[in-house]
Design a protein around this motif. Structure first.
Motif, PDB file in Angstrom:
ATOM      1  N   ALA A   8       0.846  -1.203   0.000  1.00 46.12           N
ATOM      2  CA  ALA A   8       0.000   0.000   0.000  1.00 46.12           C
ATOM      3  C   ALA A   8       0.875   1.244   0.000  1.00 46.12           C
ATOM      4  O   ALA A   8       0.587   2.234  -0.695  1.00 46.12           O
ATOM      5  N   GLU A   9       1.941   1.227   0.801  1.00 41.51           N
ATOM      6  CA  GLU A   9       2.841   2.381   0.842  1.00 41.51           C
ATOM      7  C   GLU A   9       3.552   2.563  -0.493  1.00 41.51           C
ATOM      8  O   GLU A   9       3.753   3.685  -0.946  1.00 41.51           O
ATOM      9  N   SER A  11       2.440   1.707  -3.541  1.00 41.20           N
ATOM     10  CA  SER A  11       1.571   2.192  -4.612  1.00 41.20           C
ATOM     11  C   SER A  11       1.023   3.584  -4.309  1.00 41.20           C
ATOM     12  O   SER A  11       1.190   4.509  -5.101  1.00 41.20           O
ATOM     13  N   ALA A  12       0.376   3.770  -3.164  1.00 48.28           N
ATOM     14  CA  ALA A  12      -0.253   5.054  -2.855  1.00 48.28           C
ATOM     15  C   ALA A  12       0.778   6.117  -2.507  1.00 48.28           C
ATOM     16  O   ALA A  12       0.678   7.271  -2.956  1.00 48.28           O
ATOM     17  N   GLY A  13       1.764   5.761  -1.743  1.00 52.04           N
ATOM     18  CA  GLY A  13       2.770   6.735  -1.328  1.00 52.04           C
ATOM     19  C   GLY A  13       3.569   7.274  -2.499  1.00 52.04           C
ATOM     20  O   GLY A  13       3.810   8.486  -2.602  1.00 52.04           O
ATOM     21  N   ASP A  14       3.990   6.376  -3.408  1.00 50.89           N
ATOM     22  CA  ASP A  14       4.747   6.825  -4.582  1.00 50.89           C
ATOM     23  C   ASP A  14       3.889   7.718  -5.470  1.00 50.89           C
ATOM     24  O   ASP A  14       4.365   8.720  -6.003  1.00 50.89           O
TER      25      ASP A  14
END
Length: 130
Positions: A8-9, A11-14
């Motif tokens: 999750a970090e 995909s969403a964070g990037d």
């Protein structure tokens, strides 16, 4: 050492980081483009010249003035149509040559009209099949 990032970090964070960098670059480009623009228009107030609509000075009479303008435009259009029809009729020059009928034909027509008027009005015939 950094701890490993979750899916999750990753995909969403990037994606958020990329969007923030992209937005920052866009803002910088806009600021640079705006810095190059030096033109600032001067607006001159001219005495004796007013708005054609006069919405700011006479707001209450605006609709009445619009109605008057439309009525004038309709009147001018009707006059133009009438003039065009007159022009077209001016081109129509045909007049048929007619002669008076002979006197005996006129007498026959009068006598037939008198006979028709003297004849009593026939009642409508009833259909035979009833």
């Amino acid at each position: 050492r950094r701890r490993p990032r979750s899916a999750a970090e990753l995909s969403a964070g990037d994606a958020q980081r990329r969007a923030a960098v992209h937005e920052a670059r866009r803002c910088e480009a806009e600021a640079e483009a705006a810095a190059e623009l030096t033109f600032a228009p001067r607006i001159n107030a001219v005495e004796g010249v007013s708005s054609r609509l006069k919405v700011a000075t006479e707001p209450d009479s605006y609709l009445e003035r619009v109605r008057q303008h439309m009525a004038l435009r309709d009147h001018v259009a009707a006059c133009m149509r009438e003039a065009e029809a007159e022009n077209q009729m001016r081109e129509c020059t045909f007049t048929p040559r007619t002669r008076e009928p002979p006197a005996y034909i006129v007498r026959m027509a009068r006598s037939m009209a008198v006979a028709r008027a003297a004849r009593p009005a026939a009642l409508p015939a009833r259909p035979g099949w009833r």
